[in-house]
Design a protein around this motif. Structure first.
Motif, mmCIF file in Angstrom:
data_model
loop_
_atom_site.group_PDB
_atom_site.id
_atom_site.type_symbol
_atom_site.label_atom_id
_atom_site.label_comp_id
_atom_site.label_asym_id
_atom_site.label_seq_id
_atom_site.Cartn_x
_atom_site.Cartn_y
_atom_site.Cartn_z
ATOM 1 N N ASP A 86 5.062 7.186 0.486
ATOM 2 C CA ASP A 86 5.487 6.997 1.877
ATOM 3 C C ASP A 86 7.020 7.021 1.969
ATOM 4 O O ASP A 86 7.659 6.036 2.346
ATOM 5 C CB ASP A 86 4.912 5.686 2.434
ATOM 6 C CG ASP A 86 4.857 5.719 3.958
ATOM 7 O OD1 ASP A 86 5.520 6.597 4.540
ATOM 8 O OD2 ASP A 86 4.181 4.864 4.556
ATOM 9 N N ASN A 106 0.817 -1.227 0.000
ATOM 10 C CA ASN A 106 0.000 0.000 0.000
ATOM 11 C C ASN A 106 0.851 1.278 0.000
ATOM 12 O O ASN A 106 0.317 2.380 0.087
ATOM 13 C CB ASN A 106 -1.055 -0.012 1.113
ATOM 14 C CG ASN A 106 -0.464 -0.032 2.501
ATOM 15 O OD1 ASN A 106 0.696 0.312 2.701
ATOM 16 N ND2 ASN A 106 -1.266 -0.436 3.486
ATOM 17 N N ASN A 107 2.160 1.117 -0.154
ATOM 18 C CA ASN A 107 3.020 2.282 -0.366
ATOM 19 C C ASN A 107 3.398 2.437 -1.838
ATOM 20 O O ASN A 107 4.400 3.086 -2.183
ATOM 21 C CB ASN A 107 4.268 2.211 0.527
ATOM 22 C CG ASN A 107 3.906 2.473 1.988
ATOM 23 O OD1 ASN A 107 2.949 3.202 2.266
ATOM 24 N ND2 ASN A 107 4.649 1.893 2.912
HETATM 25 MG MG MG Z 1 2.241 3.831 4.258
#
Ligand code: MG
Ligand code: ADP
Ligand code: GN1
Length: 363
Positions: free
Chosen positions: A237, A221-222
């Protein structure tokens, strides 16, 4: 303002009048560290984040890293005819030209919302997972000529597993939460692997594992994907960028994305290493690094996956013992549940080590 869910964003948003009137500011994403809001204004869509300053002691240093790395990546994208707007995070400056603002409730920053993008907590397909691997490999390749000495180390010894082990022992001794008795099996699991904790640092000391500029938080999810085409767009991120090993960037992504269950699945019988996803990720990552990984690094990819799984489980356990002061948690036993999934995954990796080695030996 309408739809204004989060009072606390107001004073931060006051520093960004250049984005026009605000229509909404809603909590967004599933990160464990920062406070993330999607902001819609007259002029566009943005991500506003409260930087977690318990975790990041030098928010200005973090922002300097992000701005410098962003500039480097945008230059590379421009030179190769790439999408400059969507190749990395673009910081929105405050009205006074700063990359962050300090308010009565902490440090805040704003990014352009990467247009038409989405992130995933679970891989949709083997192909998507492989393309996220290419993106992280590519990220490492593009930063190979970045002047590493200009970066601040955002969190000291972030992936130094022997240091993490010492921190775990200290937390166990202090037992601030009084919960050590609930985690006897997990504590024993960690102690049995005290020697394993040193494997990558020792390989580095023998000259087999070079220090590189790495991302250090390579969860699926980055990565942002184009929500229409499914293409991996950029790595986000960027808080933890700093010195690290290629194999730990690889390993952290496997830990999160090649698990057949979620990071906080309560039924550990659902947890295992998906070898097909492991293989696809190894191929994508090596391809993305484009010939820059040395033979020893490729050989140590399975150890990277095991180490990150071990380390992350140990970090969740440490935070459980400390009383949940580091990771966001949704319920009291959340960190212990997360720790158990990591250790179930590591146990499965230990069973599948020869298969992982065989996959990497063919690369
Ligand atoms: Mg993150
Ligand atoms: P954390 O450090 O808490 O994990 P992240 O920086 O990863 O915070 O942000 C949390 C989520 O917000 C991401 O997983 C992603 O879905 C979304 N996000 C962050 N930055 C952007 C951006 N610039 N554009 C679109 N989505 C973003
Ligand atoms: C945190 O920020 P986020 O949610 O992407 C953590 C990672 C852990 C991960 C576990 C700065 O990542 O190191 O691996 O949670 N980030 C930091 O899910 O500690």
């Amino acid at each position: 303002m309408s739809n204004f869910n989060f009072e606390q964003t107001k004073s931060a948003l006051a520093a960004y009048t250049s984005i026009g009137n605000i229509h909404s500011a809603d909590g967004y994403g599933s990160g464990h560290i920062n406070g993330t809001f999607k902001v819609v204004s007259d002029k566009g869509i943005y991500i506003l984040q409260r930087i977690n300053d318990y975790v990041f002691k030098d928010p200005r240093g973090v922002m300097n890293n992000i701005c410098a790395v962003g500039e480097h990546l945008r230059k590379k994208a421009a030179a190769s005819g790439g999408d400059v707007e969507r190749c990395t995070l673009n910081v929105v400056l405050t009205d006074s030209g700063e990359s962050l603002v300090e308010t009565e409730n902490g440090f805040w920053r704003m990014y352009e919302f990467v247009r038409d993008s989405v992130s995933y907590d679970l891989a949709n397909s083997i192909e998507d997972f492989k393309s996220s691997a290419r993106a992280f490999g590519n990220f490492q390749r593009l930063l190979a000529d970045f002047p590493a000495e200009t970066l601040c180390e955002p969190i000291k010894d972030f992936h130094n597993t022997p240091v993490r082990y010492e921190n775990f022992l200290a937390a166990l001794k202090a037992n601030k939460s009084g919960r050590a008795d609930n985690a006897a099996a997990e504590i024993a699991f960690v102690k049995e692997r005290a020697d394993f904790a040193r494997v990558l640092q020792e390989a580095h000391e023998r000259g087999e594992l070079p220090l590189r500029v790495t991302h250090n938080d390579t969860k699926l999810n980055n990565i942002l994907f184009d929500k229409n085409t499914g293409e991996a767009l950029c790595v986000i991120d960027l808080d933890t960028i700093g010195p690290g090993f290629s194999v730990t960037d690889f390993g952290d992504a496997i830990r999160f994305g090649a698990n057949t269950a979620a990071e906080d699945e309560k039924d550990v019988s659902k947890v295992s290493l998906d070898l097909e996803l492991f293989k696809a990720y190894a191929e994508g990552f090596i391809e993305g690094c484009d010939g820059r990984l040395e033979e020893d690094e490729i050989k140590l990819l399975p150890e990277g996956a095991m180490m990150m799984t071990f380390e992350c489980g140990m970090r969740f356990l440490t935070d459980y013992l400390d009383g949940d002061v580091y990771f966001h948690t949704d319920y009291p036993e959340h960190n212990l549940v997360r720790c158990r999934t990591q250790f179930a995954l590591l146990a499965d990796m230990e069973r599948k080590k020869a298969q992982m080695d065989a996959i990497c030996a063919r690369k």
